[in-house]
Scaffold this motif. Structure first.
Motif, PDB file in Angstrom:
ATOM      1  N   ALA A 165      46.542  44.647  24.201  1.00 53.30           N
ATOM      2  CA  ALA A 165      46.116  43.441  24.918  1.00 53.30           C
ATOM      3  C   ALA A 165      45.745  43.740  26.367  1.00 53.30           C
ATOM      4  CB  ALA A 165      47.219  42.387  24.864  1.00 53.30           C
ATOM      5  N   ASP A 166      46.517  44.578  27.039  1.00 53.45           N
ATOM      6  CA  ASP A 166      46.232  44.890  28.450  1.00 53.45           C
ATOM      7  C   ASP A 166      44.889  45.602  28.585  1.00 53.45           C
ATOM      8  OD1 ASP A 166      48.604  43.744  29.120  1.00 53.45           O
ATOM      9  OD2 ASP A 166      49.709  45.624  29.349  1.00 53.45           O
ATOM     10  N   GLU A 167      44.637  46.526  27.674  1.00 59.51           N
ATOM     11  CA  GLU A 167      43.378  47.259  27.732  1.00 59.51           C
ATOM     12  C   GLU A 167      42.196  46.331  27.429  1.00 59.51           C
ATOM     13  OE1 GLU A 167      41.269  50.767  25.142  1.00 59.51           O
ATOM     14  OE2 GLU A 167      43.357  51.077  25.757  1.00 59.51           O
ATOM     15  N   ALA A 168      42.403  45.404  26.501  1.00 56.57           N
ATOM     16  CA  ALA A 168      41.341  44.443  26.185  1.00 56.57           C
ATOM     17  C   ALA A 168      41.014  43.601  27.411  1.00 56.57           C
ATOM     18  CB  ALA A 168      41.771  43.549  25.026  1.00 56.57           C
ATOM     19  N   ALA A 169      42.068  43.129  28.083  1.00 59.31           N
ATOM     20  CA  ALA A 169      41.858  42.318  29.287  1.00 59.31           C
ATOM     21  C   ALA A 169      41.121  43.106  30.361  1.00 59.31           C
ATOM     22  CB  ALA A 169      43.201  41.826  29.809  1.00 59.31           C
ATOM     23  N   ARG A 170      41.473  44.388  30.499  1.00 57.75           N
ATOM     24  CA  ARG A 170      40.817  45.221  31.516  1.00 57.75           C
ATOM     25  C   ARG A 170      39.336  45.395  31.210  1.00 57.75           C
ATOM     26  NH1 ARG A 170      40.066  50.646  31.956  1.00 57.75           N
ATOM     27  NH2 ARG A 170      41.343  51.073  30.102  1.00 57.75           N
ATOM     28  N   MET A 171      39.000  45.555  29.948  1.00 67.47           N
ATOM     29  CA  MET A 171      37.596  45.703  29.569  1.00 67.47           C
ATOM     30  C   MET A 171      36.830  44.408  29.817  1.00 67.47           C
ATOM     31  SD  MET A 171      37.190  48.785  28.676  1.00 67.47           S
ATOM     32  CE  MET A 171      38.175  50.203  28.177  1.00 67.47           C
ATOM     33  N   TRP A 172      37.405  43.300  29.407  1.00 64.83           N
ATOM     34  CA  TRP A 172      36.692  42.024  29.509  1.00 64.83           C
ATOM     35  C   TRP A 172      36.516  41.565  30.959  1.00 64.83           C
ATOM     36  CZ3 TRP A 172      39.820  39.871  24.821  1.00 64.83           C
ATOM     37  CH2 TRP A 172      39.126  40.164  23.633  1.00 64.83           C
ATOM     38  N   THR A 173      37.494  41.880  31.814  1.00 66.23           N
ATOM     39  CA  THR A 173      37.362  41.426  33.203  1.00 66.23           C
ATOM     40  C   THR A 173      36.213  42.121  33.927  1.00 66.23           C
ATOM     41  OG1 THR A 173      39.049  43.037  33.854  1.00 66.23           O
ATOM     42  CG2 THR A 173      39.774  40.780  33.489  1.00 66.23           C
ATOM     43  N   GLN A 174      35.683  43.194  33.346  1.00 64.28           N
ATOM     44  CA  GLN A 174      34.548  43.880  33.962  1.00 64.28           C
ATOM     45  C   GLN A 174      33.217  43.189  33.665  1.00 64.28           C
ATOM     46  OE1 GLN A 174      34.758  48.307  33.697  1.00 64.28           O
ATOM     47  NE2 GLN A 174      36.772  47.974  32.762  1.00 64.28           N
ATOM     48  N   ILE A 175      33.250  42.142  32.837  1.00 70.75           N
ATOM     49  CA  ILE A 175      32.041  41.351  32.564  1.00 70.75           C
ATOM     50  C   ILE A 175      32.033  40.191  33.549  1.00 70.75           C
ATOM     51  CG2 ILE A 175      30.778  40.016  30.844  1.00 70.75           C
ATOM     52  CD1 ILE A 175      32.285  41.601  28.687  1.00 70.75           C
ATOM     53  N   SER A 176      31.147  40.220  34.504  1.00 71.29           N
ATOM     54  CA  SER A 176      31.171  39.266  35.617  1.00 71.29           C
ATOM     55  C   SER A 176      30.562  37.929  35.217  1.00 71.29           C
ATOM     56  CB  SER A 176      30.397  39.839  36.807  1.00 71.29           C
ATOM     57  OG  SER A 176      29.007  39.867  36.505  1.00 71.29           O
ATOM     58  N   PRO A 177      30.846  36.861  35.987  1.00 68.83           N
ATOM     59  CA  PRO A 177      30.263  35.544  35.699  1.00 68.83           C
ATOM     60  C   PRO A 177      28.740  35.533  35.738  1.00 68.83           C
ATOM     61  CG  PRO A 177      32.136  35.326  37.175  1.00 68.83           C
ATOM     62  CD  PRO A 177      31.869  36.795  37.050  1.00 68.83           C
ATOM     63  N   SER A 178      28.135  36.503  36.383  1.00 71.40           N
ATOM     64  CA  SER A 178      26.671  36.538  36.428  1.00 71.40           C
ATOM     65  C   SER A 178      26.058  37.127  35.153  1.00 71.40           C
ATOM     66  CB  SER A 178      26.200  37.359  37.628  1.00 71.40           C
ATOM     67  OG  SER A 178      26.647  38.707  37.520  1.00 71.40           O
ATOM     68  N   SER A 179      26.885  37.707  34.297  1.00 71.13           N
ATOM     69  CA  SER A 179      26.379  38.344  33.078  1.00 71.13           C
ATOM     70  C   SER A 179      26.022  37.298  32.026  1.00 71.13           C
ATOM     71  CB  SER A 179      27.425  39.304  32.509  1.00 71.13           C
ATOM     72  OG  SER A 179      27.047  39.753  31.225  1.00 71.13           O
ATOM     73  N   ALA A 180      25.000  37.600  31.237  1.00 76.56           N
ATOM     74  CA  ALA A 180      24.634  36.720  30.123  1.00 76.56           C
ATOM     75  C   ALA A 180      25.714  36.695  29.054  1.00 76.56           C
ATOM     76  CB  ALA A 180      23.313  37.193  29.513  1.00 76.56           C
ATOM     77  N   LEU A 181      26.641  37.653  29.088  1.00 75.04           N
ATOM     78  CA  LEU A 181      27.713  37.729  28.098  1.00 75.04           C
ATOM     79  C   LEU A 181      29.020  37.123  28.591  1.00 75.04           C
ATOM     80  CD1 LEU A 181      27.145  41.380  26.778  1.00 75.04           C
ATOM     81  CD2 LEU A 181      26.315  39.238  25.807  1.00 75.04           C
ATOM     82  N   TYR A 182      28.998  36.492  29.764  1.00 73.80           N
ATOM     83  CA  TYR A 182      30.241  35.975  30.342  1.00 73.80           C
ATOM     84  C   TYR A 182      30.863  34.896  29.458  1.00 73.80           C
ATOM     85  CZ  TYR A 182      33.487  33.918  33.719  1.00 73.80           C
ATOM     86  OH  TYR A 182      34.611  33.440  34.339  1.00 73.80           O
ATOM     87  N   GLY A 183      30.067  33.962  28.954  1.00 67.50           N
ATOM     88  CA  GLY A 183      30.602  32.916  28.084  1.00 67.50           C
ATOM     89  C   GLY A 183      31.213  33.492  26.820  1.00 67.50           C
ATOM     90  N   LEU A 184      30.574  34.530  26.277  1.00 68.43           N
ATOM     91  CA  LEU A 184      31.112  35.179  25.080  1.00 68.43           C
ATOM     92  C   LEU A 184      32.439  35.858  25.398  1.00 68.43           C
ATOM     93  CD1 LEU A 184      28.170  34.607  24.268  1.00 68.43           C
ATOM     94  CD2 LEU A 184      28.139  36.837  23.142  1.00 68.43           C
ATOM     95  N   ARG A 185      32.512  36.454  26.583  1.00 65.11           N
ATOM     96  CA  ARG A 185      33.778  37.064  26.997  1.00 65.11           C
ATOM     97  C   ARG A 185      34.894  36.022  27.013  1.00 65.11           C
ATOM     98  NH1 ARG A 185      35.431  38.118  33.332  1.00 65.11           N
ATOM     99  NH2 ARG A 185      37.589  37.438  32.944  1.00 65.11           N
ATOM    100  N   LEU A 186      34.637  34.848  27.601  1.00 71.75           N
ATOM    101  CA  LEU A 186      35.659  33.805  27.668  1.00 71.75           C
ATOM    102  C   LEU A 186      36.048  33.309  26.283  1.00 71.75           C
ATOM    103  CD1 LEU A 186      34.397  31.695  30.721  1.00 71.75           C
ATOM    104  CD2 LEU A 186      36.157  33.482  30.688  1.00 71.75           C
ATOM    105  N   ALA A 187      35.076  33.224  25.383  1.00 74.87           N
ATOM    106  CA  ALA A 187      35.374  32.789  24.011  1.00 74.87           C
ATOM    107  C   ALA A 187      36.267  33.799  23.295  1.00 74.87           C
ATOM    108  CB  ALA A 187      34.076  32.573  23.239  1.00 74.87           C
ATOM    109  N   LEU A 188      35.993  35.092  23.482  1.00 73.78           N
ATOM    110  CA  LEU A 188      36.818  36.115  22.843  1.00 73.78           C
ATOM    111  C   LEU A 188      38.216  36.154  23.456  1.00 73.78           C
ATOM    112  CD1 LEU A 188      34.288  39.050  22.353  1.00 73.78           C
ATOM    113  CD2 LEU A 188      35.126  37.425  20.654  1.00 73.78           C
ATOM    114  N   GLU A 189      38.314  35.900  24.754  1.00 72.59           N
ATOM    115  CA  GLU A 189      39.638  35.822  25.379  1.00 72.59           C
ATOM    116  C   GLU A 189      40.422  34.637  24.818  1.00 72.59           C
ATOM    117  OE1 GLU A 189      38.889  37.868  29.767  1.00 72.59           O
ATOM    118  OE2 GLU A 189      38.511  35.718  29.508  1.00 72.59           O
ATOM    119  N   ALA A 190      39.742  33.516  24.586  1.00 71.06           N
ATOM    120  CA  ALA A 190      40.402  32.355  23.979  1.00 71.06           C
ATOM    121  C   ALA A 190      40.866  32.680  22.562  1.00 71.06           C
ATOM    122  CB  ALA A 190      39.443  31.164  23.961  1.00 71.06           C
TER     123      ALA A 190
END
Length: 493
Positions: free
Chosen positions: A117-142
């Motif tokens: 889980a910690d490693e997953a969080a570290r990877m996902w936090t590198q996707i910034s709000p300006s990225s087109a994939l940011y919403g997908l990142r938040l959905a996967l975190e949910a």
């Protein structure tokens, strides 16, 4: 003479330049090959895409986008260690911002699936709000919060993903997830979310991200299932919702719904059985067994609680206690087919396969006509599972199963497997084709259909069926089995 020599040199130079230009023009462009492989990946043809990416990465080992795509294909196939190496290689070679975000999205999902889980969080936090994939990142975190039973956090995460902007297919999943979470305690709010899930939203929506489609959560349960429960009688809604929560693995929510059903009136046997099963799944063995014992004492003339209690004892490997409950259930109802099925399970656990087969056979013969197909299917599956008496008893049971259950793909699949085991390849092919028509999304069905075609010598059709099995469930045993069969028959690329 001198003029002719100069002219000859000029012609030679022109020819050389022309040949060089032609060679450069027709030299394979890695981006062309990448686009072709991407088209396969986007179409869900993961087996062919994997081999295309692998070939491209072999030809151009320093081509970072090929390494990234190979890592994605390996992640889809469930080959996490190999995928991790490819992602690391691609990032070291250098990726543009969009591809880097795509790599982090896959790496995070892969780490989460492996329990890091910690490693997953570290990877996902590198996707910034300006990225087109940011919403997908938040959905996967949910989705990850949901997997850890943080239901409030998951719902808040889905709302955040919707607010950030999701492509339409992801948006529908998020609304359906929220509706499912609310259905147990807020029917009005759940209805509103369901409507949003099926309604086209106005305004500009983020474009779909086709290379991220394999990461999109499955719509389970779907809108129709939740809508049907919300439209049902309020008195039985908690039990129905509890069963859905239990089926999708949200055990704490299932327990809450079963408790609510108990509070609203006399609990039904089904509600109590599901409640006990929820406790058993959650590791509360003592609570589950106590609940079933109380139910058995409250209904002394009903064999079903005893049967369920026996199966619960078998699940925790307490064979003597299971046998005692089966014997008591048989005293109450000596010809109850469910009791005989439990007896068959008990004999199977003791490896007394002839006795188990006799119990399954008797259960089928004494079952009421409306249920005979189900018991015949259970008997056929038993013979297939144990590889015992498939031709003598398995095929007749499977034939009876499809006669009573002509719309049941599992019945046709059992018949296909039994016929193939007994040397009837044409009959196996026909039965598997019927199973596939009834359940075209089943990798298991596609796999057995491919085996039947191969047994008939139709190598081309067999290869197509086995590739379909691999594509339908790339991270499952069916993909591994399909690839093993193709390798064994010499029809793999």
């Amino acid at each position: 003479m001198k003029f002719q020599s100069i002219q000859s040199i000029q012609i030679t130079l022109i020819l050389a330049v022309t040949l060089l230009a032609a060679r450069l023009a027709f030299q394979p462009d890695p981006y062309d090959a990448l686009r072709q492989a991407d088209a396969l990946f986007i179409a869900g043809r993961y087996y062919e895409a994997f081999h295309a990416y692998h070939a491209l990465a072999t030809r151009a080992p320093d081509f970072a986008p090929a390494r990234l795509r190979l890592g994605m294909a390996l992640a889809v196939r469930g080959e996490e260690m190999a995928a991790s190496r490819e992602f690391g290689w691609a990032l070291r070679l250098g990726l543009n911002d969009a591809d880097t975000a795509l790599a982090r999205l896959y790496q995070g999902r892969m780490s989460a699936r492996m329990g890091y889980a910690d490693e997953a969080a570290r990877m996902w936090t590198q996707i910034s709000p300006s990225s087109a994939l940011y919403g997908l990142r938040l959905a996967l975190e949910a989705e990850e919060r949901l997997r850890h039973n943080d239901y409030a956090g998951a719902e808040a995460g889905y709302h955040a993903a919707l607010a950030a902007g999701l492509p339409d297919s992801w948006r529908r999943v998020a609304h359906t997830r929220i509706a499912t979470l609310r259905a147990g305690h807020d029917p009005v709010g759940a209805w509103q979310e369901l409507r949003r899930a099926v309604t086209e939203e106005h305004g500009t929506r983020p474009r779909e991200q086709p290379l991220a489609v394999p990461l999109r959560p499955l719509p389970r349960p779907d809108v129709a299932q939740i809508a049907a429960i919300l439209a049902s009688d309020e008195a039985i809604r908690p039990q129905l919702m509890g069963q859905v929560y239990l089926d999708i693995g949200w055990t704490p929510l299932a327990e809450e719904q079963f408790a609510m059903a108990r509070e609203r009136g006399t609990p039904t046997l089904a509600a109590e059985a599901y409640s006990a099963y929820a406790q058993l799944s959650n590791g509360d063995v003592a609570v589950a067994l106590a609940r079933l014992r109380d139910l058995a004492l409250a209904t002394p003339d009903d064999p079903r609680p005893r049967t369920l209690l026996a199966l619960a004892h078998l699940a925790v490997r307490d064979a003597p206690a299971a046998l005692a409950e089966i014997q008591e259930a048989r005293r109450i109802a000596p010809n109850d087919p469910d009791v005989l099925l439990a007896l068959g399970e008990w004999h199977t656990a003791q490896r007394d396969y002839p006795a188990a087969a006799a119990a399954y056979d008797k259960a089928r013969r004494i079952a009421p006509p409306a249920l005979r197909g189900t018991y015949a299917l259970v008997q056929a599956q038993y013979h297939l599972k144990t590889s015992l008496q498939i031709c003598e008893q398995g095929i007749p049971a499977a034939v009876e199963a499809v006669a009573w259950l002509p719309e049941n793909s599992q019945a046709w699949l059992a018949l296909a497997q039994a016929r193939l085991a007994c040397g009837d390849a044409a009959g196996a092919r026909d039965a598997a084709a019927q199973a596939q028509a009834l359940d075209p999304a089943s990798a298991e069905v596609a796999y057995h259909y491919g085996r039947a075609l191969a047994a008939l010598g139709d190598r081309t059709a067999a290869r197509s069926a086995l590739i379909r099995a691999a594509d339908l469930a790339p991270a499952s045993e069916w993909r591994i089995r399909a690839e093993d069969q193709m390798a064994m028959w010499g029809i793999a690329p």
